[in-house]
Enzyme design. Structure first.
Site, PDB file in Angstrom:
ATOM      1  CG  HIS A  52     -16.910 -56.896  26.950  1.00  0.00           C
ATOM      2  ND1 HIS A  52     -17.644 -57.595  27.876  1.00  0.00           N
ATOM      3  CD2 HIS A  52     -17.640 -56.898  25.806  1.00  0.00           C
ATOM      4  CE1 HIS A  52     -18.770 -58.019  27.308  1.00  0.00           C
ATOM      5  NE2 HIS A  52     -18.794 -57.605  26.066  1.00  0.00           N
ATOM      6  CB  SER A  55       4.403 -37.881  42.721  1.00  0.00           C
ATOM      7  OG  SER A  55       5.219 -38.588  43.623  1.00  0.00           O
ATOM      8  CE  LYS A 104       2.264 -41.114  38.746  1.00  0.00           C
ATOM      9  NZ  LYS A 104       1.985 -41.737  40.053  1.00  0.00           N
ATOM     10  CD  GLU A 162      -6.513 -40.223  40.612  1.00  0.00           C
ATOM     11  OE1 GLU A 162      -6.230 -41.144  41.385  1.00  0.00           O
ATOM     12  OE2 GLU A 162      -5.696 -39.387  40.218  1.00  0.00           O
TER      13      GLU A 162
END
Ligand code: ARG
Length: 459
Positions: free
Chosen positions: A156, A278, A284, A291
């Site tokens: 979980h 970024s 970043k 992804e």
């Protein structure tokens, strides 16, 4: 380009319809398979006395020169051709004259395309299988390096029990080893039914030798029903299913990489060469590759669904709808390969941060099961021990303690069975090293998993 089938028609095909109908834009990638299939077909025709040796020699050398010229860039594939089969045949006839017109004896584009796509998939599966082996090698190496690095195992997404990082990544190793097996299995079935010689749908009146063609092309058998031979695309579905599962596994792994590389976890740091910045936020470092792999998984699922949906309502035998199989198959192949090609070096170069993993594992209560097991080994039934440890955990939370630093006197108030040895029993290292069950996170099991992958790679 004049249509080969123009004889029956009084008018030319409308140019928009022609464009709509044509598959050369995508099936041109099967030129090699189409040519090798045709070479073997010509050899069979000559062996069976259907064409002469001289005609066969002309056809084979014509086809060989076409292949060489395409590979060297001397011959461009004519996008005005209807498909790759028509292109190769008309180019052959252009080069060798009348003998070229005999190549299509005792076959049809229906069995030709069913053959080509099988041969195309065979070579792509070899490549994808090789990439999965590389991935398994990378996973094995990461596991070997981090056999003693403890991290929280989750259920979980809540800290559950301590495990080693090796055990965690080896879980993916097992998944990818099954993916490899699935590809092998689907390929085995695909190679058991060579369709060439099924012709348009019903077979042929010529005395062909299908077994010869199948054997020469690397198949283990021929399709026993000519209608099935030209209609079957099960192998495409099976392989796309295997590819979808590879993507699903890559996607779950990617999801964890995204989580682990966040400041909230910081279990790993991806190499600069597999991350991006970024356009506005100077700090970043984004895990774009992971992804994108996660994102591209949807594409491959889509390819599988598109193929299944295309096939579901088709009457036997060939229907033009089946031309749509190729774009789905090609896209799935390309996507899986591209994803593996970037995912493998991305994980091979990532920096693992074991100190942070251990810190997260030590934040408390991940060893609660082990404390209950401690009482069980002292003679308490598990359910009673489980309840008692629950009460201890609640007490610790209320009083700002963790199991490791609650004093022994306090433990004894909960139960007299507690002794000083409990602290060793609930240390993270003990929790991991004592999980001796087969397949568990203990060291023997991790070694066995590493051996399993190594043997598979040596196979
Ligand atoms: N381009 C076609 C395909 O990919 C080849 C087979 C054409 N057969 C036919 N009967 N029109 O399906």
């Amino acid at each position: 380009m004049d249509k080969m089938w123009a004889g029956r028609f009084h008018k030319a095909l409308d140019s928009t319809a022609d464009d709509f109908n044509s598959s050369i834009h995508f099936d041109s990638r099967m030129y090699k398979e189409d040519i090798s299939g045709s070479v073997v077909h010509a050899m069979m025709l000559a062996r069976q006395g259907i064409i002469t040796e001289d005609e066969k020699d002309k056809i084979v050398s014509g086809l060989t020169s076409i292949l060489e010229d395409i590979e060297s860039g001397k011959l461009g594939i004519d996008m005005a051709a209807e498909d790759i089969h028509m292109f190769v045949e008309s180019e052959l006839t252009k080069r060798i004259g009348d003998a070229g017109k005999k190549l299509h004896t005792a076959r049809s584009r229906n069995d030709q395309v069913a053959l080509d796509i099988r041969m195309y998939l065979l070579s792509e599966c070899e490549e994808i299988g090789g990439l999965i082996k590389k991935l398994l090698g990378a996973i094995r190496d990461i596991a070997s390096e981090h056999k003693n690095d403890i991290m929280p195992g989750y259920t979980h997404l809540q800290r559950a029990q301590p495990i080693t990082f090796a055990h965690h990544v080896l879980a993916y190793g097992m998944m990818f080893s099954r993916d490899l097996d699935r590809i092998k299995d689907a390929v085995k079935r695909m190679l058991a039914s060579c369709p060439i010689g099924s012709c348009a749908l019903a077979g042929t009146t010529y005395n062909t030798d299908r077994a010869f063609e199948a054997e020469r092309l690397g198949f283990t058998g021929i399709s026993l029903n000519s209608i099935d031979g030209v209609s079957d695309r099960d192998f495409c579905v099976e392989l796309l299913d295997a590819f979808a599962l590879i993507m699903m596994h890559l996607s779950r792994f990617s999801e964890e990489i995204v989580l682990w590389s966040s400041w909230e976890f910081k279990f790993i740091e991806l190499d600069d060469s597999y991350t991006t910045g970024s356009s506005i936020m100077p700090q970043k470092k984004n895990p774009d590759m992971a992804e994108l792999v996660r994102g591209k998984t949807g594409r491959v699922y889509g390819d599988l669904m598109a193929l299944l949906t295309t096939l579901k309502g088709l009457p036997l035998a060939y229907n033009k709808d089946m031309q749509e199989d190729k774009e789905a198959v090609f896209d799935a192949v390309d996507t899986v390969k591209k994803c593996l090609e970037v995912f493998i070096p991305m994980i091979a170069t990532m920096k693992v941060l074991p100190d942070n993993m251990r810190l997260a594992a030590g934040k408390g209560f991940i060893n609660a099961t082990d404390l209950a097991d401690y009482l069980v080994k002292k003679g308490m039934p598990f359910r009673t021990a489980y309840k008692k440890v629950g009460e201890i955990v609640a007490y610790c939370i209320e009083n700002g303690l963790i199991l490791e630093n609650m004093p022994l006197e306090k433990y004894k108030e909960f139960d007299s069975a507690f002794d000083a040895d409990l602290y060793n029993e609930i240390s993270l290292d003990t929790c991991v090293s004592k999980r001796i069950s087969a397949g568990g996170t203990g060291p023997d099991s991790v070694e066995a998993q590493i051996r399993y992958i190594t043997e598979l790679l040596n196979d």
